[in-house]
Design a protein around this motif. Structure first.
Motif, short mmCIF file in Angstrom:
data_model
loop_
_atom_site.label_atom_id
_atom_site.label_comp_id
_atom_site.label_asym_id
_atom_site.label_seq_id
_atom_site.Cartn_x
_atom_site.Cartn_y
_atom_site.Cartn_z
N GLY A 137 12.46 62.17 74.07
CA GLY A 137 11.05 62.02 73.76
C GLY A 137 10.80 60.66 73.15
N LEU A 138 9.82 59.97 73.67
CA LEU A 138 9.46 58.64 73.18
C LEU A 138 7.97 58.61 72.85
CD1 LEU A 138 11.29 56.42 75.82
CD2 LEU A 138 12.08 56.96 73.53
N ARG A 139 7.60 57.69 72.00
CA ARG A 139 6.19 57.44 71.71
C ARG A 139 5.87 56.03 72.22
NH1 ARG A 139 4.00 61.28 68.64
NH2 ARG A 139 5.35 62.50 67.30
N ALA A 140 4.69 55.93 72.78
CA ALA A 140 4.23 54.62 73.26
C ALA A 140 2.99 54.24 72.48
CB ALA A 140 3.91 54.69 74.75
N ARG A 141 2.90 52.97 72.18
CA ARG A 141 1.67 52.45 71.59
C ARG A 141 1.40 51.10 72.24
NH1 ARG A 141 2.39 48.61 67.36
NH2 ARG A 141 4.57 48.37 66.82
N VAL A 142 0.16 50.72 72.20
CA VAL A 142 -0.25 49.45 72.78
C VAL A 142 -0.57 48.50 71.65
CG1 VAL A 142 -1.97 48.29 74.20
CG2 VAL A 142 -1.12 50.53 74.87
N VAL A 143 0.05 47.33 71.68
CA VAL A 143 -0.24 46.31 70.68
C VAL A 143 -1.29 45.37 71.24
CG1 VAL A 143 1.98 46.39 69.49
CG2 VAL A 143 1.70 44.89 71.43
N ASP A 144 -2.21 44.99 70.38
CA ASP A 144 -3.20 44.01 70.82
C ASP A 144 -2.65 42.62 70.58
OD1 ASP A 144 -3.44 43.67 68.09
OD2 ASP A 144 -5.39 44.63 67.94
N ASP A 145 -3.39 41.62 70.99
CA ASP A 145 -2.93 40.24 70.87
C ASP A 145 -2.69 39.83 69.43
OD1 ASP A 145 -2.98 39.91 73.62
OD2 ASP A 145 -5.06 39.24 73.63
N ASP A 146 -3.50 40.34 68.49
CA ASP A 146 -3.33 40.00 67.08
C ASP A 146 -1.99 40.50 66.55
OD1 ASP A 146 -5.82 38.83 67.07
OD2 ASP A 146 -6.84 40.62 66.32
N GLU A 147 -1.62 41.74 66.92
CA GLU A 147 -0.34 42.31 66.47
C GLU A 147 0.83 41.52 67.04
OE1 GLU A 147 0.56 46.69 66.06
OE2 GLU A 147 -1.39 46.75 67.09
#
Length: 159
Positions: A137-147
């Motif tokens: 099991g994995l979690r995905a998140r999206v980083v924006d350009d600022d991060e």
């Protein structure tokens, strides 16, 4: 008799109006160009996603040497099996780009222990080399350009 030319105040007002109109037209053209570029980028990304999903081939049957991934993202869950010794983290990100409709460059994956899986060395690490279990099991998140910029600054300062 009125003067043969408009008063100076009228002329300066006309010049200011003309400049404002030129500036509005310039801004309109810039917005149209920006919209055109964004539309082209979206078409390229959509085409790339089709290619990513097609490159995965058929999903392998469950069995020895196969890792079944379950990825949570924003209330959704995507599942797919991969041949652990052949499939790389890059393959997983390509799949997620197509499945989640999020650009792979902005997806960050982490395992149940909070360890982030990174594309070190171009993403050539296989799922087996990463030590992922057969059912993972994995979690995905999206980083924006600022991060991304913050991460680069933090990482670049310690070297």
């Amino acid at each position: 008799l009125p003067p043969p030319y408009p008063p100076l105040r009228y002329q300066s007002s006309r010049v200011a109006d003309r400049r404002r109109e030129e500036e509005r037209e310039k801004q309109r053209r810039e917005r149209e160009e920006e919209a055109r570029r964004e539309k082209e980028r979206e078409a390229m990304v959509a085409e790339r996603r089709v290619g990513f999903l097609a490159s995965l081939g058929e999903e392998p049957a469950a069995g020895p040497g196969v890792t079944a991934l379950s990825v949570r993202f924003g209330g959704r869950q995507e599942r797919r099996r991969f041949v652990a010794a052949e499939s790389t983290l890059e393959d997983v990100l390509n799949w997620l780009d197509g499945a989640l409709k999020e650009e792979r460059e902005k997806i960050v994956l982490s395992d149940g222990k909070g360890r982030e899986l990174a594309l070190e060395g171009g993403g050539g690490s296989t799922l087996e080399e990463l030590g992922l279990p057969a059912n993972c099991g994995l979690r995905a998140r999206v980083v924006d350009d600022d991060e991304e910029e913050e991460d680069e600054e933090e990482g670049g300062g310690g070297e």
